[in-house]
Each structure stands twice: as structure tokens, then as C-alpha cells.
Design a protein around this motif. Structure first.
Motif, PDB file in Angstrom:
ATOM      1  N   HIS A  30       0.822  -1.212   0.000  1.00  0.00           N
ATOM      2  CA  HIS A  30       0.000   0.000   0.000  1.00  0.00           C
ATOM      3  C   HIS A  30       0.857   1.264   0.000  1.00  0.00           C
ATOM      4  N   ILE A  31       2.168   1.113  -0.193  1.00  0.00           N
ATOM      5  CA  ILE A  31       3.091   2.225   0.083  1.00  0.00           C
ATOM      6  C   ILE A  31       2.867   3.431  -0.829  1.00  0.00           C
ATOM      7  N   ARG A  32       2.634   3.175  -2.112  1.00  0.00           N
ATOM      8  CA  ARG A  32       2.316   4.254  -3.057  1.00  0.00           C
ATOM      9  C   ARG A  32       1.051   3.873  -3.811  1.00  0.00           C
ATOM     10  N   GLU A  33       0.397   4.880  -4.391  1.00  0.00           N
ATOM     11  CA  GLU A  33      -0.882   4.630  -5.044  1.00  0.00           C
ATOM     12  C   GLU A  33      -0.762   3.567  -6.134  1.00  0.00           C
ATOM     13  N   THR A  62       5.298  11.433   8.168  1.00  0.00           N
ATOM     14  CA  THR A  62       3.978  11.965   7.805  1.00  0.00           C
ATOM     15  C   THR A  62       3.482  11.511   6.430  1.00  0.00           C
ATOM     16  N   PHE A  63       4.375  10.886   5.628  1.00  0.00           N
ATOM     17  CA  PHE A  63       3.966  10.417   4.304  1.00  0.00           C
ATOM     18  C   PHE A  63       3.584   8.944   4.276  1.00  0.00           C
ATOM     19  N   CYS A  64       3.805   8.210   5.366  1.00  0.00           N
ATOM     20  CA  CYS A  64       3.926   6.749   5.281  1.00  0.00           C
ATOM     21  C   CYS A  64       2.752   5.988   5.897  1.00  0.00           C
ATOM     22  N   GLY A 119      13.114  -5.928   8.966  1.00  0.00           N
ATOM     23  CA  GLY A 119      12.214  -5.190   9.834  1.00  0.00           C
ATOM     24  C   GLY A 119      11.961  -3.839   9.205  1.00  0.00           C
ATOM     25  N   GLN A 120      10.804  -3.253   9.454  1.00  0.00           N
ATOM     26  CA  GLN A 120      10.557  -1.904   8.945  1.00  0.00           C
ATOM     27  C   GLN A 120      11.557  -0.929   9.544  1.00  0.00           C
ATOM     28  N   ASN A 121      11.937  -1.205  10.783  1.00  0.00           N
ATOM     29  CA  ASN A 121      12.973  -0.441  11.480  1.00  0.00           C
ATOM     30  C   ASN A 121      13.868  -1.459  12.146  1.00  0.00           C
ATOM     31  N   LEU A 135      20.343   2.838   4.208  1.00  0.00           N
ATOM     32  CA  LEU A 135      20.055   3.798   5.278  1.00  0.00           C
ATOM     33  C   LEU A 135      19.293   4.984   4.684  1.00  0.00           C
ATOM     34  N   PRO A 136      17.960   4.854   4.591  1.00  0.00           N
ATOM     35  CA  PRO A 136      17.184   5.887   3.896  1.00  0.00           C
ATOM     36  C   PRO A 136      17.186   7.225   4.619  1.00  0.00           C
ATOM     37  N   ILE A 137      17.369   8.291   3.835  1.00  0.00           N
ATOM     38  CA  ILE A 137      17.261   9.637   4.409  1.00  0.00           C
ATOM     39  C   ILE A 137      16.027  10.368   3.895  1.00  0.00           C
ATOM     40  N   GLN A 138      15.570  10.054   2.706  1.00  0.00           N
ATOM     41  CA  GLN A 138      14.350  10.616   2.081  1.00  0.00           C
ATOM     42  C   GLN A 138      14.549  12.005   1.464  1.00  0.00           C
ATOM     43  N   SER A 139      15.236  12.914   2.160  1.00  0.00           N
ATOM     44  CA  SER A 139      15.438  14.268   1.631  1.00  0.00           C
ATOM     45  C   SER A 139      16.710  14.856   2.255  1.00  0.00           C
ATOM     46  N   SER A 144      20.132   4.280  -0.191  1.00  0.00           N
ATOM     47  CA  SER A 144      19.116   5.085   0.489  1.00  0.00           C
ATOM     48  C   SER A 144      17.817   5.075  -0.302  1.00  0.00           C
ATOM     49  N   ASP A 145      16.775   5.592   0.325  1.00  0.00           N
ATOM     50  CA  ASP A 145      15.523   5.898  -0.377  1.00  0.00           C
ATOM     51  C   ASP A 145      15.351   7.421  -0.365  1.00  0.00           C
ATOM     52  N   PHE A 146      14.757   7.930  -1.452  1.00  0.00           N
ATOM     53  CA  PHE A 146      14.456   9.366  -1.545  1.00  0.00           C
ATOM     54  C   PHE A 146      13.028   9.566  -2.007  1.00  0.00           C
ATOM     55  N   PHE A 201      11.538   7.974  -5.386  1.00  0.00           N
ATOM     56  CA  PHE A 201      10.106   7.938  -5.710  1.00  0.00           C
ATOM     57  C   PHE A 201       9.530   9.334  -5.724  1.00  0.00           C
ATOM     58  N   LYS A 202       8.479   9.498  -6.531  1.00  0.00           N
ATOM     59  CA  LYS A 202       7.683  10.726  -6.435  1.00  0.00           C
ATOM     60  C   LYS A 202       6.763  10.584  -5.238  1.00  0.00           C
ATOM     61  N   TYR A 203       6.599  11.636  -4.487  1.00  0.00           N
ATOM     62  CA  TYR A 203       5.690  11.594  -3.350  1.00  0.00           C
ATOM     63  C   TYR A 203       4.292  11.195  -3.831  1.00  0.00           C
ATOM     64  N   SER A 204       3.712  10.237  -3.129  1.00  0.00           N
ATOM     65  CA  SER A 204       2.372   9.758  -3.462  1.00  0.00           C
ATOM     66  C   SER A 204       1.487   9.949  -2.226  1.00  0.00           C
ATOM     67  N   PRO A 205       0.461  10.799  -2.321  1.00  0.00           N
ATOM     68  CA  PRO A 205      -0.373  11.054  -1.133  1.00  0.00           C
ATOM     69  C   PRO A 205      -1.143   9.783  -0.753  1.00  0.00           C
TER      70      PRO A 205
HETATM   71  N1  SAH Z   1      10.972   1.665   6.956  1.00  0.00           N
HETATM   72  C1  SAH Z   1      11.637   2.222   5.885  1.00  0.00           C
HETATM   73  C2  SAH Z   1      10.785   2.568   4.696  1.00  0.00           C
HETATM   74  C3  SAH Z   1       9.740   1.661   4.241  1.00  0.00           C
HETATM   75  S1  SAH Z   1       8.864   2.200   2.843  1.00  0.00           S
HETATM   76  C4  SAH Z   1      12.290   3.505   6.349  1.00  0.00           C
HETATM   77  O1  SAH Z   1      11.942   4.061   7.347  1.00  0.00           O
HETATM   78  O2  SAH Z   1      13.122   4.002   5.650  1.00  0.00           O
HETATM   79  C5  SAH Z   1      10.084   2.235   1.590  1.00  0.00           C
HETATM   80  C6  SAH Z   1      10.266   3.571   0.959  1.00  0.00           C
HETATM   81  O3  SAH Z   1       9.105   3.966   0.265  1.00  0.00           O
HETATM   82  C7  SAH Z   1      10.502   4.714   1.918  1.00  0.00           C
HETATM   83  O4  SAH Z   1      11.809   4.766   2.373  1.00  0.00           O
HETATM   84  C8  SAH Z   1      10.117   5.906   1.110  1.00  0.00           C
HETATM   85  O5  SAH Z   1      11.210   6.414   0.387  1.00  0.00           O
HETATM   86  C9  SAH Z   1       9.085   5.362   0.154  1.00  0.00           C
HETATM   87  N2  SAH Z   1       7.744   5.846   0.494  1.00  0.00           N
HETATM   88  C10 SAH Z   1       7.040   5.614   1.608  1.00  0.00           C
HETATM   89  N3  SAH Z   1       5.862   6.278   1.574  1.00  0.00           N
HETATM   90  C11 SAH Z   1       5.832   6.949   0.396  1.00  0.00           C
HETATM   91  C12 SAH Z   1       4.891   7.833  -0.221  1.00  0.00           C
HETATM   92  N4  SAH Z   1       3.777   8.171   0.375  1.00  0.00           N
HETATM   93  N5  SAH Z   1       5.205   8.340  -1.444  1.00  0.00           N
HETATM   94  C13 SAH Z   1       6.376   8.019  -2.049  1.00  0.00           C
HETATM   95  N6  SAH Z   1       7.281   7.193  -1.511  1.00  0.00           N
HETATM   96  C14 SAH Z   1       7.032   6.671  -0.300  1.00  0.00           C
END
Ligand code: SAH
Ligand code: SF4
Ligand code: F3S
Length: 453
Positions: free
Chosen positions: A48-51, A165-167, A203-205, A267-271, A307-309, A339-343
Motif C-alpha cells: 500500500h506504500i504508493r498509489e 507523515t507520508f507513510c 524489519g521496517q525499522n 540507510l534511507p534519508i528521504q530528503s 538510500s531511499d528518496f 520515488f515521487k511523493y504519493s499522497p
Molecule cells: N521503513 C523504511 C521505509 C519503508 S517504505 C524507512 O523508514 O526508511 C520504503 C520507501 O518507500 C521509503 O523509504 C520511502 O522512500 C518510500 N515511500 C514511503 N511512503 C511513500 C509515499 N507516500 N510516497 C512516495 N514514496 C514513499
């Protein structure tokens, strides 16, 4: 035997869960099938992470509906189950949108699948289970029955209390929970006895792991890794995904001290923008992350970082995006996901003002991905001529070829390795291709000497 087809979307925790569902259904006479056609049971283990990830499920269900009808016309029955994070997030709505679905089961309740199957066999209704039950599902699952392959996954921690707040994960997977260390160690020993040479702790964390140890104290992930490293025959350990906030000193030290722990860290930083990191509720700033990276690299200089961004988080300005580009340049990643931010429904950021227009998101993603691809290319190129160990995991495309992973998680294919699946050998990187490396034997006789054991 009945035919069971499982399709897995999303993260490695879903891959692990799919394997456990297969273990769970094996005693009921279900054997894994390669395709859904004619299957007695189909499970979609969803994300369910992105649309886009969530929408894929409904198009797949549309296709399955036809297969289910065909099977019914032939006098049979196909049971369709939706498991995973879409099941947890959307529950009953799934059946409303696609009535061909018989079972909806969340990630914390799939140990109840056998009783749910029995329930729908008795009637024509559907079964729904999306509780976070008090009984630990891990206690109710049978031991692994099938060979996991040379590189296995083992979930040690689930859920998330971070609420970025996005997750959606804190809502779909529930609160943070760590499995007791003894349970993890026993599962790891079984996986090794079934042929695993590498285990990735999931693990998620995962680095927030705090499972009860046999001594009654909470064990950290580093403590668990040191214990796992003592298992005979377990050559490699990895873990994912780590949160920068939970990267403690003992885990950093383990990277320098435990030879089985591979030199690769996601090691995701996102931004790279502090304003965006704060709006994301990440709990750290860019400078904290850079300091952390420096300390980890001091402990293990050859460590490859990933990383994830997310680009286009609500309110992200051009300057915020430049800060992300600058951070990427400073860190220099071996690999990364962007990834592009997905609400996502129900998350705070989805209703924030200043959503970023789609074309801006797309342009930023393109630019970031070009930089990340260049860094990955440079990292791979730097491996040319190097000698490294490869754990062979599966046959390659050509006869006699096998594909494995380098310590840095790069796919490496080697000719004349077809009979070495499950073994570790030392090769020289002879060629760097766009998505993989080609390894060559050091000497003609190297393929018969146990190089890495
Ligand atoms: N637990 C991991 C992330 C799990 S989700 C952590 O904390 O890093 C995997 C990746 O999906 C995230 O790191 C993030 O980059 C991406 N992601 C999560 N929610 C998202 C959203 N709403 N829109 C776009 N990307 C998203
Ligand atoms: Fe999602 Fe943040 Fe938890 Fe990772 S730490 S799972 S991104 S809420
Ligand atoms: Fe997706 Fe759930 Fe994993 S939302 S990323 S399958 S935890």
C-alpha cells in the motif's frame, strides 16, 4: 495436491510473509504453482506504500476474476485471497470493489488463513481478518518446510512507531514489535540446515530491534548479529531497513568487527532538506545523517551505502530539492531508490497544503535519478579488476552460468559456475555491465577449491 499461487508485491517483508503462508498451507495439501491458471488458491500479498502499488492489485484481481469463472465453469473452485498491506488498509472495501475476492487478511493475522479457508469452504460468503491479534503470529506459524535458497530472509522486527507523515506502514503493520532472540536464532539455524548461506534480517525499522534475549535482557540488533555470526555454515549476514535515528554505536562497531556482516547498508534519508525532513517527522537533520555516514565509514571503509528518496513532498521548493542533490553528491551512494511523493489516505502529509505539481515531481525525479545512476555506475566501474567473493544463488541465462551477489549486493554472473549454486567462490570482476558484473575465475582450478570456506 491442490495448487497454490502467491503473487508478492512490495518489500522484502512481504517476500518473507509469502514464504511463511506457503509453509502454513503446505500441511493442508497446497503445493506452490508457477501461474494462477487453474490454481485452487491464489493469494495476492499486497503493498500500500504508493498509489501505483495499491492500484496494481485491482487490475490483477480483474484478471483473476476471469480465471475463477473459467475454473467454476469446469466444476472447480478458485479461492482468491488478498493479503498484506492493502488488505489491512482497505479491508471490506476490497470485496465491495471486487466481489470475486473470498478472503481479506492483514499482515498480522495470516496465521489464521487455514480457519478462514475452512470457513469459506462451508459457505458462500467471504472471510475478513484485519485485527492486530494479541497472540503473536510467529508463535502460531509452523517451522519452515521448504528450502529457502542460498540467500534467505528472516523477519526479526515488525511494525513502526515513527509515523513519518507520508507513510502508511505504521497503520498497515501496527506498532513496533521485536521477536525474542531465541526464536530468531532457532529460525536462523533451521534456515541454515535447509541450505541458506546468507540471511538478511528484516524489519521496517530493523535497527530498532530490541528482542528479549535468553538472559531476560533486551538484545540490540548488534548483539543478535554477533550471536547469529556464531552459527556454523552461515557465511553472510545483512539487515534492512534501518532508520538513521536507530543506528547505535554497537551496530556501527559490528560493521567493523563481524566478518559475516556484509559491507552494504541501506540507510534511507528521504530528503537532504532540513525543512522537509522536519515536515516528514524524520527526527534528524541532514548534518546528523552525514556525521553518521562518516562514523559508519570509519568503522568499515569499503561500506557501500544505499538510500531511499522522496521528491515532491508537500512544500518542497527548488531550494529543498537542491539540498537533496547536494547531500547525494556528498554521500556518494552505491545504489538508491527514489520515488515521487504519493499522497496516501489517512497520512498527515496527504492533506497538507502546497502539494507539488506532478510535472515538477517528474522533472526532479529525473534529475535525481540521473545523479544516482551515475554514482551507481561509478561504484560498479570501480569494481573492475577487483577480486571478490560471490554467493551463487541461481542459474544464469546462459547454460553453465550462475548468478550470485557480491558482498556489496551487486549481481555477478560467472560462466562455468552452474553447479556451484549455494556456494561461495572468489572471482575477479572481468567486466562491468549496465545492471550487473561479470566475474571470471582467478585460475582454471579455482572452481574446484573452496575459496571462501
Ligand atoms: N521503513 C523504511 C521505509 C519503508 S517504505 C524507512 O523508514 O526508511 C520504503 C520507501 O518507500 C521509503 O523509504 C520511502 O522512500 C518510500 N515511500 C514511503 N511512503 C511513500 C509515499 N507516500 N510516497 C512516495 N514514496 C514513499
Ligand atoms: Fe514509514 Fe517512517 Fe516507519 Fe519507515 S520509519 S516505515 S518511512 S513511518
Ligand atoms: Fe508495502 Fe507494506 Fe512493505 S506497504 S513496503 S508491503 S510494509
Amino acid at each position: 495436491m491442490k495448487k497454490l499461487f502467491i503473487k508478492t508485491y512490495g518489500c522484502q517483508m512481504n517476500v518473507y510473509d509469502s514464504a511463511r503462508m506457503a509453509d502454513l498451507l503446505a500441511p493442508l495439501g497446497y503445493a506452490p504453482a508457477e501461474a494462477p491458471d487453474g490454481a485452487d488458491m491464489v493469494i495476492l500479498n499486497t503493498c500500500h506504500i504508493r498509489e501505483k502499488a495499491a492500484e496494481k492489485v485491482y487490475s490483477e484481481l480483474g484478471r483473476l476474476k476471469h480465471l475463477k469463472e473459467e475454473k467454476a465453469e469446469a466444476g472447480g473452485r478458485m479461492v482468491i485471497a488478498v493479503a498484506g498491506c492493502v488488505a489491512q488498509a482497505e479491508g471490506e472495501e476490497i470485496v465491495a470493489r471486487q466481489p470475486a475476492v473470498d478472503i481479506v487478511v492483514g499482515p498480522q493475522s495470516y496465521h489464521r488463513l487455514p480457519e478462514m479457508i475452512a470457513k469459506i469452504a462451508r459457505g458462500t460468503g467471504h472471510a475478513l481478518e484485519t485485527e492486530f491479534p494479541a497472540v503473536d503470529k510467529f508463535d502460531s506459524l509452523p517451522d519452515e518446510s521448504r528450502a529457502p535458497g542460498p540467500a534467505a530472509f528472516l523477519t526479526v522486527q515488525e511494525g513502526c512507531d515513527k509515523f513519518c507523515t507520508f507513510c502508511v506502514v505504521p497503520y498497515t503493520r501496527g506498532a513496533e514489535f521485536s521477536r525474542p532472540a531465541a526464536q530468531v536464532l532457532n529460525e536462523a539455524r533451521r534456515l541454515v540446515s535447509l541450505g541458506a548461506r546468507e540471511i538478511t534480517l528484516l524489519g521496517q525499522n530493523v535497527n530498532a530491534y530490541a528482542g528479549e534475549g535468553p538472559d531476560g535482557k533486551d538484545w540490540s540488533l548488534a548483539r543478535l548479529i554477533r550471536e547469529l555470526a556464531g552459527i556454523d555454515g552461515l557465511a553472510r549476514l545483512r539487515f534492512t531497513t534501518s532508520h538513521p535515528r536507530d543506528m547505535r554505536d554497537d551496530l556501527i562497531a559490528a560493521h567493523g568487527e563481524v566478518p559475516q556482516l556484509m559491507p552494504y547498508l541501506h540507510l534511507p534519508i528521504q530528503s537532504g532538506s532540513d525543512a522537509i525532513l522536519e515536515a516528514m517527522n524524520r527526527g534528524h537533520q541532514a548534518a546528523d545523517y552525514l556525521r553518521l555516514v562518516a562514523r559508519i565509514r570509519a568503522a568499515r571503509p569499503d561500506l557501500a551505502l544505499s538510500s531511499d528518496f522522496i521528491v515532491g513532498f508537500p512544500g518542497e521548493t527548488d531550494a529543498d530539492f537542491r539540498a537533496t542533490m547536494k547531500l547525494v553528491e556528498e554521500v556518494n551512494y552505491a545504489q538508491a531508490f527514489s520515488f515521487k511523493y504519493s499522497p496516501r489516505p489517512g497520512t498527515p502529509a496527504s492533506t497538507a497544503a502546497r502539494q507539488v505539481p506532478e510535472d515538477v515531481k517528474s522533472a526532479r525525479l529525473l534529475e535525481l535519478q540521473a545523479l544516482l545512476a551515475a554514482q551507481q555506475g561509478a561504484f560498479n566501474a570501480s569494481c573492475a579488476g577487483r577480486v571478490m567473493d560471490v554467493l551463487f544463488e541461481k542459474p544464469g541465462r546462459k547454460a553453465g552460468q550462475a548468478v550470485g551477489r557480491s558482498p556489496y549486493l551487486q549481481p555477478v554472473h560467472v560462466d562455468g559456475a552452474g553447479d556451484l549454486i549455494g556456494q561461495i567462490r572468489t572471482v575477479r570482476i572481468a567486466e562491468v555491465l549496465s545492471n550487473s558484473l561479470r566475474g571470471a575465475w582467478l585460475r582454471e582450478d579455482a572452481c574446484v577449491s573452496e575459496a571462501a570456506e
